[in-house]
Scaffold this active site. Structure first.
Site, mmCIF file in Angstrom:
data_model
loop_
_atom_site.group_PDB
_atom_site.id
_atom_site.type_symbol
_atom_site.label_atom_id
_atom_site.label_comp_id
_atom_site.label_asym_id
_atom_site.label_seq_id
_atom_site.Cartn_x
_atom_site.Cartn_y
_atom_site.Cartn_z
ATOM 1 N N SER A 1 74.126 29.384 37.056
ATOM 2 C CA SER A 1 75.383 29.065 37.727
ATOM 3 C C SER A 1 75.446 27.633 38.243
ATOM 4 O O SER A 1 76.532 27.133 38.531
ATOM 5 C CB SER A 1 75.626 30.030 38.890
ATOM 6 N N ASP B 1 79.518 27.966 48.946
ATOM 7 C CA ASP B 1 79.742 29.394 49.183
ATOM 8 C C ASP B 1 78.494 30.125 49.691
ATOM 9 O O ASP B 1 78.450 31.344 49.681
ATOM 10 C CB ASP B 1 80.245 30.073 47.907
ATOM 11 N N HIS C 1 75.754 28.102 46.344
ATOM 12 C CA HIS C 1 76.103 26.987 45.457
ATOM 13 C C HIS C 1 76.618 25.821 46.292
ATOM 14 O O HIS C 1 77.015 25.998 47.431
ATOM 15 C CB HIS C 1 77.168 27.425 44.440
#
Length: 360
Positions: A31, A327, A330
Protein backbone atom coordinates in the site's frame (compact mmCIF):
# COMPACT_ATOMS: atom_id res chain seq x y z
CA UNK A 1 34.30 31.00 -26.47
CA UNK A 2 35.46 27.38 -26.13
CA UNK A 3 34.65 27.49 -22.42
CA UNK A 4 31.16 28.79 -23.20
CA UNK A 5 30.58 25.97 -25.70
CA UNK A 6 31.80 23.45 -23.12
CA UNK A 7 29.49 24.95 -20.51
CA UNK A 8 26.43 24.57 -22.72
CA UNK A 9 27.49 21.06 -23.72
CA UNK A 10 27.80 20.04 -20.08
CA UNK A 11 24.50 21.72 -19.21
CA UNK A 12 22.82 19.82 -22.02
CA UNK A 13 24.41 16.55 -20.84
CA UNK A 14 23.23 17.06 -17.27
CA UNK A 15 19.70 17.88 -18.42
CA UNK A 16 19.65 14.67 -20.45
CA UNK A 17 21.01 12.66 -17.54
CA UNK A 18 18.13 13.90 -15.43
CA UNK A 19 15.26 13.64 -17.88
CA UNK A 20 16.27 10.82 -20.24
CA UNK A 21 18.42 8.50 -18.19
CA UNK A 22 15.51 6.11 -17.73
CA UNK A 23 13.07 5.01 -20.41
CA UNK A 24 10.77 3.28 -17.94
CA UNK A 25 10.00 2.85 -14.24
CA UNK A 26 8.77 -0.40 -12.68
CA UNK A 27 7.49 -0.69 -9.13
CA UNK A 28 6.63 -3.56 -6.78
CA UNK A 29 5.31 -3.46 -3.22
CA UNK A 30 2.25 -2.90 -1.05
CA UNK A 31 0.00 0.00 0.00
CA UNK A 32 2.94 2.39 0.30
CA UNK A 33 3.17 2.40 -3.49
CA UNK A 34 -0.03 0.91 -4.98
CA UNK A 35 -1.37 3.38 -7.56
CA UNK A 36 -4.64 1.61 -8.27
CA UNK A 37 -4.38 -2.17 -8.39
CA UNK A 38 -6.68 -2.23 -5.34
CA UNK A 39 -9.28 0.56 -5.19
CA UNK A 40 -11.11 0.20 -1.90
CA UNK A 41 -11.19 3.75 -0.60
CA UNK A 42 -13.22 6.87 -1.28
CA UNK A 43 -12.69 10.54 -0.56
CA UNK A 44 -10.99 11.99 1.47
CA UNK A 45 -8.37 9.58 0.05
CA UNK A 46 -6.91 11.36 -2.98
CA UNK A 47 -8.34 14.76 -1.98
CA UNK A 48 -5.10 16.77 -2.07
CA UNK A 49 -3.87 16.19 -5.62
CA UNK A 50 -6.25 14.01 -7.59
CA UNK A 51 -9.57 15.24 -6.20
CA UNK A 52 -10.83 11.65 -6.13
CA UNK A 53 -9.85 8.27 -4.72
CA UNK A 54 -7.43 6.47 -7.03
CA UNK A 55 -6.48 3.51 -4.84
CA UNK A 56 -3.57 5.41 -3.29
CA UNK A 57 -3.48 5.08 0.50
CA UNK A 58 -2.90 8.77 1.11
CA UNK A 59 -4.46 12.18 0.65
CA UNK A 60 -2.46 12.60 -2.57
CA UNK A 61 0.66 11.42 -4.34
CA UNK A 62 2.93 8.65 -3.10
CA UNK A 63 6.72 8.45 -3.07
CA UNK A 64 6.66 6.49 -6.34
CA UNK A 65 4.61 9.28 -7.97
CA UNK A 66 7.23 11.86 -7.03
CA UNK A 67 10.01 9.55 -8.24
CA UNK A 68 8.27 9.25 -11.62
CA UNK A 69 7.89 13.03 -11.84
CA UNK A 70 11.51 13.51 -10.80
CA UNK A 71 12.88 11.34 -13.61
CA UNK A 72 10.55 12.77 -16.21
CA UNK A 73 8.10 9.88 -16.54
CA UNK A 74 4.32 9.74 -16.08
CA UNK A 75 2.65 8.37 -12.95
CA UNK A 76 2.67 4.59 -13.13
CA UNK A 77 -0.48 2.81 -14.24
CA UNK A 78 -1.46 -0.22 -12.17
CA UNK A 79 -0.77 -3.50 -13.93
CA UNK A 80 -4.49 -4.36 -13.77
CA UNK A 81 -5.36 -1.29 -15.90
CA UNK A 82 -6.98 -1.87 -19.29
CA UNK A 83 -6.26 -0.06 -22.56
CA UNK A 84 -3.18 1.63 -21.11
CA UNK A 85 0.37 1.66 -22.45
CA UNK A 86 2.99 0.11 -20.18
CA UNK A 87 5.94 1.15 -22.33
CA UNK A 88 7.11 3.78 -19.84
CA UNK A 89 6.51 1.58 -16.83
CA UNK A 90 3.92 -0.19 -14.73
CA UNK A 91 3.11 -0.72 -11.08
CA UNK A 92 2.71 -4.21 -9.60
CA UNK A 93 2.18 -3.10 -5.98
CA UNK A 94 -1.04 -4.13 -4.22
CA UNK A 95 -2.56 -2.69 -1.07
CA UNK A 96 -2.30 -5.30 1.74
CA UNK A 97 0.17 -7.45 -0.21
CA UNK A 98 2.40 -9.63 1.99
CA UNK A 99 5.94 -10.52 1.00
CA UNK A 100 5.38 -14.21 1.73
CA UNK A 101 2.82 -16.51 0.09
CA UNK A 102 -0.45 -17.33 1.82
CA UNK A 103 0.74 -20.89 2.52
CA UNK A 104 3.14 -19.55 5.14
CA UNK A 105 0.21 -18.05 7.04
CA UNK A 106 -2.20 -20.93 6.46
CA UNK A 107 0.30 -23.25 8.16
CA UNK A 108 0.31 -20.95 11.21
CA UNK A 109 -3.45 -20.28 11.19
CA UNK A 110 -2.80 -16.60 10.58
CA UNK A 111 -4.41 -16.17 7.18
CA UNK A 112 -7.77 -14.86 8.42
CA UNK A 113 -6.85 -11.21 7.89
CA UNK A 114 -5.13 -11.72 4.54
CA UNK A 115 -7.14 -10.90 1.43
CA UNK A 116 -4.70 -9.84 -1.32
CA UNK A 117 -2.62 -12.73 -2.60
CA UNK A 118 0.19 -10.73 -4.25
CA UNK A 119 3.45 -11.93 -2.71
CA UNK A 120 6.94 -10.98 -3.88
CA UNK A 121 7.11 -13.97 -6.21
CA UNK A 122 3.63 -13.44 -7.61
CA UNK A 123 4.41 -9.81 -8.45
CA UNK A 124 7.62 -10.82 -10.21
CA UNK A 125 5.67 -13.54 -12.05
CA UNK A 126 3.26 -10.88 -13.35
CA UNK A 127 6.18 -8.72 -14.43
CA UNK A 128 7.83 -11.60 -16.29
CA UNK A 129 4.59 -12.45 -18.11
CA UNK A 130 4.02 -8.81 -19.09
CA UNK A 131 7.55 -8.11 -20.36
CA UNK A 132 7.24 -9.57 -23.90
CA UNK A 133 4.30 -7.27 -24.65
CA UNK A 134 6.41 -4.27 -23.61
CA UNK A 135 9.83 -5.02 -25.08
CA UNK A 136 9.73 -8.17 -27.23
CA UNK A 137 12.38 -10.88 -27.11
CA UNK A 138 14.38 -11.73 -23.98
CA UNK A 139 17.42 -9.94 -25.42
CA UNK A 140 15.35 -6.90 -26.42
CA UNK A 141 13.93 -6.83 -22.88
CA UNK A 142 17.41 -6.96 -21.37
CA UNK A 143 18.36 -3.98 -23.50
CA UNK A 144 15.15 -2.20 -22.46
CA UNK A 145 15.63 -2.95 -18.75
CA UNK A 146 19.23 -1.72 -18.92
CA UNK A 147 17.73 1.77 -19.30
CA UNK A 148 14.93 1.32 -16.74
CA UNK A 149 14.68 1.97 -13.00
CA UNK A 150 13.15 -0.70 -10.76
CA UNK A 151 11.85 0.10 -7.28
CA UNK A 152 11.40 -3.14 -5.38
CA UNK A 153 9.40 -2.63 -2.23
CA UNK A 154 8.79 -1.84 0.51
CA UNK A 155 7.85 -5.43 1.38
CA UNK A 156 7.23 -6.89 4.83
CA UNK A 157 4.95 -4.45 6.60
CA UNK A 158 1.79 -6.49 6.02
CA UNK A 159 3.55 -9.70 7.03
CA UNK A 160 4.55 -8.22 10.39
CA UNK A 161 1.06 -6.78 10.87
CA UNK A 162 -0.39 -10.25 10.24
CA UNK A 163 1.81 -11.89 12.85
CA UNK A 164 1.49 -9.21 15.51
CA UNK A 165 -2.24 -8.58 15.04
CA UNK A 166 -2.67 -12.36 15.09
CA UNK A 167 -1.33 -12.42 18.64
CA UNK A 168 2.22 -13.64 18.14
CA UNK A 169 4.85 -12.13 20.44
CA UNK A 170 7.29 -9.78 18.72
CA UNK A 171 10.15 -12.14 19.59
CA UNK A 172 8.53 -14.95 17.59
CA UNK A 173 7.80 -12.66 14.64
CA UNK A 174 11.43 -11.57 14.71
CA UNK A 175 12.87 -15.09 14.71
CA UNK A 176 10.37 -16.75 12.35
CA UNK A 177 9.23 -14.03 9.94
CA UNK A 178 12.19 -11.71 9.36
CA UNK A 179 14.67 -14.22 7.86
CA UNK A 180 12.03 -15.62 5.50
CA UNK A 181 10.77 -12.20 4.40
CA UNK A 182 14.22 -10.78 3.67
CA UNK A 183 15.12 -13.99 1.84
CA UNK A 184 11.97 -13.66 -0.30
CA UNK A 185 12.89 -10.06 -1.14
CA UNK A 186 16.40 -11.18 -2.07
CA UNK A 187 15.03 -13.92 -4.33
CA UNK A 188 12.80 -11.38 -6.04
CA UNK A 189 15.72 -9.03 -6.61
CA UNK A 190 17.80 -11.84 -8.08
CA UNK A 191 15.00 -12.87 -10.44
CA UNK A 192 14.75 -9.30 -11.71
CA UNK A 193 18.51 -9.17 -12.28
CA UNK A 194 18.22 -12.39 -14.26
CA UNK A 195 15.58 -10.75 -16.47
CA UNK A 196 17.91 -7.83 -17.16
CA UNK A 197 17.35 -5.24 -14.42
CA UNK A 198 20.57 -3.34 -13.77
CA UNK A 199 19.38 -0.39 -11.65
CA UNK A 200 17.34 -1.28 -8.57
CA UNK A 201 16.17 0.67 -5.53
CA UNK A 202 15.26 -1.59 -2.58
CA UNK A 203 13.54 0.25 0.30
CA UNK A 204 13.65 -0.63 3.98
CA UNK A 205 10.56 -1.06 6.12
CA UNK A 206 9.38 1.91 8.13
CA UNK A 207 9.70 2.44 11.89
CA UNK A 208 6.20 1.13 12.60
CA UNK A 209 6.58 1.96 16.28
CA UNK A 210 6.13 5.60 15.22
CA UNK A 211 2.71 5.00 13.64
CA UNK A 212 -0.57 5.86 15.41
CA UNK A 213 -2.06 2.41 14.73
CA UNK A 214 0.63 0.65 16.74
CA UNK A 215 0.88 3.39 19.37
CA UNK A 216 -2.87 3.16 19.98
CA UNK A 217 -3.36 -0.61 19.89
CA UNK A 218 -0.28 -1.42 21.96
CA UNK A 219 -0.07 1.48 24.38
CA UNK A 220 1.96 0.98 27.54
CA UNK A 221 2.06 2.71 30.90
CA UNK A 222 5.79 2.12 31.13
CA UNK A 223 7.73 5.16 29.83
CA UNK A 224 10.72 2.91 29.15
CA UNK A 225 8.76 1.36 26.30
CA UNK A 226 8.99 4.62 24.32
CA UNK A 227 11.85 6.63 22.89
CA UNK A 228 12.37 9.66 25.14
CA UNK A 229 12.68 12.06 22.19
CA UNK A 230 10.67 10.37 19.46
CA UNK A 231 7.77 9.00 21.49
CA UNK A 232 7.87 5.87 19.30
CA UNK A 233 7.33 2.34 20.61
CA UNK A 234 10.75 0.78 20.96
CA UNK A 235 9.99 -2.92 20.53
CA UNK A 236 8.24 -2.43 17.20
CA UNK A 237 10.97 -0.18 15.87
CA UNK A 238 13.50 -2.79 16.96
CA UNK A 239 11.66 -5.32 14.78
CA UNK A 240 11.83 -2.96 11.80
CA UNK A 241 15.51 -2.28 12.48
CA UNK A 242 16.27 -6.02 12.51
CA UNK A 243 14.46 -6.53 9.19
CA UNK A 244 16.49 -3.71 7.65
CA UNK A 245 19.78 -5.12 8.96
CA UNK A 246 19.07 -8.53 7.40
CA UNK A 247 17.88 -6.89 4.17
CA UNK A 248 21.10 -4.87 3.93
CA UNK A 249 23.10 -8.05 4.43
CA UNK A 250 21.30 -9.63 1.47
CA UNK A 251 21.84 -6.56 -0.72
CA UNK A 252 25.54 -6.40 0.13
CA UNK A 253 25.85 -10.05 -0.90
CA UNK A 254 24.33 -9.21 -4.29
CA UNK A 255 26.59 -6.19 -4.75
CA UNK A 256 29.58 -8.52 -4.61
CA UNK A 257 27.89 -11.18 -6.75
CA UNK A 258 26.67 -8.72 -9.43
CA UNK A 259 29.22 -5.87 -9.56
CA UNK A 260 27.80 -4.53 -12.84
CA UNK A 261 24.35 -4.03 -11.25
CA UNK A 262 23.45 -0.96 -9.21
CA UNK A 263 21.54 -2.13 -6.10
CA UNK A 264 20.69 0.84 -3.90
CA UNK A 265 19.07 0.79 -0.46
CA UNK A 266 16.36 3.38 0.21
CA UNK A 267 16.32 4.19 3.91
CA UNK A 268 12.65 4.77 4.74
CA UNK A 269 13.42 3.99 8.37
CA UNK A 270 15.99 6.72 9.04
CA UNK A 271 14.03 9.38 7.21
CA UNK A 272 10.67 8.71 8.86
CA UNK A 273 12.31 8.34 12.27
CA UNK A 274 13.84 11.79 11.76
CA UNK A 275 10.30 13.10 11.17
CA UNK A 276 9.46 11.84 14.65
CA UNK A 277 12.59 13.37 16.19
CA UNK A 278 12.47 16.70 14.38
CA UNK A 279 8.96 17.31 12.99
CA UNK A 280 9.24 21.09 12.94
CA UNK A 281 12.33 20.91 10.74
CA UNK A 282 10.09 19.52 8.00
CA UNK A 283 7.07 21.75 8.67
CA UNK A 284 5.05 19.12 10.52
CA UNK A 285 3.52 21.42 13.12
CA UNK A 286 1.19 18.74 14.47
CA UNK A 287 4.10 16.40 15.00
CA UNK A 288 4.75 13.05 13.46
CA UNK A 289 2.58 10.80 15.62
CA UNK A 290 -0.93 12.25 15.28
CA UNK A 291 -3.29 11.10 12.54
CA UNK A 292 -4.71 13.67 10.13
CA UNK A 293 -7.68 11.65 8.86
CA UNK A 294 -9.26 9.74 11.70
CA UNK A 295 -10.93 10.19 15.06
CA UNK A 296 -10.03 13.75 16.01
CA UNK A 297 -9.77 14.22 19.75
CA UNK A 298 -10.04 10.50 20.46
CA UNK A 299 -6.94 9.51 22.36
CA UNK A 300 -3.43 10.83 22.07
CA UNK A 301 -2.98 9.98 18.39
CA UNK A 302 -6.40 10.78 16.82
CA UNK A 303 -6.79 7.12 15.90
CA UNK A 304 -9.64 4.73 16.61
CA UNK A 305 -10.38 1.45 14.82
CA UNK A 306 -14.12 2.22 14.96
CA UNK A 307 -13.69 5.61 13.27
CA UNK A 308 -10.96 5.10 10.70
CA UNK A 309 -10.37 7.46 7.81
CA UNK A 310 -13.36 7.60 5.40
CA UNK A 311 -15.63 5.88 7.96
CA UNK A 312 -18.43 7.36 10.04
CA UNK A 313 -17.06 9.31 13.00
CA UNK A 314 -13.84 10.29 11.26
CA UNK A 315 -12.79 13.73 10.08
CA UNK A 316 -9.87 15.33 8.25
CA UNK A 317 -7.48 17.79 9.84
CA UNK A 318 -7.57 21.37 8.48
CA UNK A 319 -4.12 21.11 6.85
CA UNK A 320 -2.68 17.69 5.93
CA UNK A 321 0.71 19.28 5.17
CA UNK A 322 1.24 19.71 8.92
CA UNK A 323 1.01 15.94 9.49
CA UNK A 324 3.21 12.94 8.70
CA UNK A 325 0.48 10.36 9.30
CA UNK A 326 -2.55 10.42 7.04
CA UNK A 327 -4.73 7.60 8.38
CA UNK A 328 -2.71 6.04 11.20
CA UNK A 329 -0.62 3.64 9.11
CA UNK A 330 -0.03 5.52 5.84
CA UNK A 331 1.54 8.92 5.28
CA UNK A 332 0.47 12.22 3.79
CA UNK A 333 1.46 13.57 0.39
CA UNK A 334 3.60 16.14 2.23
CA UNK A 335 5.61 13.36 3.89
CA UNK A 336 5.89 11.44 0.61
CA UNK A 337 7.24 14.52 -1.17
CA UNK A 338 10.01 14.97 1.39
CA UNK A 339 10.90 11.26 1.33
CA UNK A 340 11.10 11.31 -2.47
CA UNK A 341 13.46 14.29 -2.35
CA UNK A 342 15.70 12.24 -0.05
CA UNK A 343 15.78 9.50 -2.69
CA UNK A 344 16.14 11.71 -5.74
CA UNK A 345 18.80 14.03 -4.31
CA UNK A 346 20.12 12.13 -1.27
CA UNK A 347 21.08 11.31 1.37
CA UNK A 348 18.54 8.50 1.87
CA UNK A 349 19.51 6.77 -1.38
CA UNK A 350 23.23 6.66 -2.08
CA UNK A 351 24.12 7.55 -4.74
CA UNK A 352 20.93 9.53 -5.28
CA UNK A 353 18.62 8.64 -8.18
CA UNK A 354 19.36 11.97 -9.83
CA UNK A 355 23.12 11.64 -9.65
CA UNK A 356 25.06 13.15 -12.54
CA UNK A 357 27.11 10.04 -13.20
CA UNK A 358 25.34 7.05 -14.68
CA UNK A 359 26.88 3.99 -12.94
CA UNK A 360 26.58 1.79 -16.04
Amino acid sequence: MELLVLFFALTSFFDISFSQRYNALFNFGDSLSDTGNVVISSLPYGMTYFGRATGRASDGRLVIDFIAEGIGLPHLPPNTARNVSFHQGVNFAFIAAPALPFEFYHERRLSKGLWVNASVHQQVDRFEKLLPSVCGTPQDCKDFLSKSLVVFGEFGGNDYNTGIFGGLPVSEVRSTFVPRITQAIAEGVERLIGLGAVDLIVPSVLPVGCFPLYLTLYSSSNPEDYGPRSGCARKFNALSWYHNALLLRQLNRFRHKYPAVSIRYADYYAQVFDFALNPLKYGFKDGALRTCCGAAGMGKYNFNLRAKCDQNGSSVCPDPTTHVSWDGIHMTEAAHRIIAQGWLHGPYVNPPILSFINPH
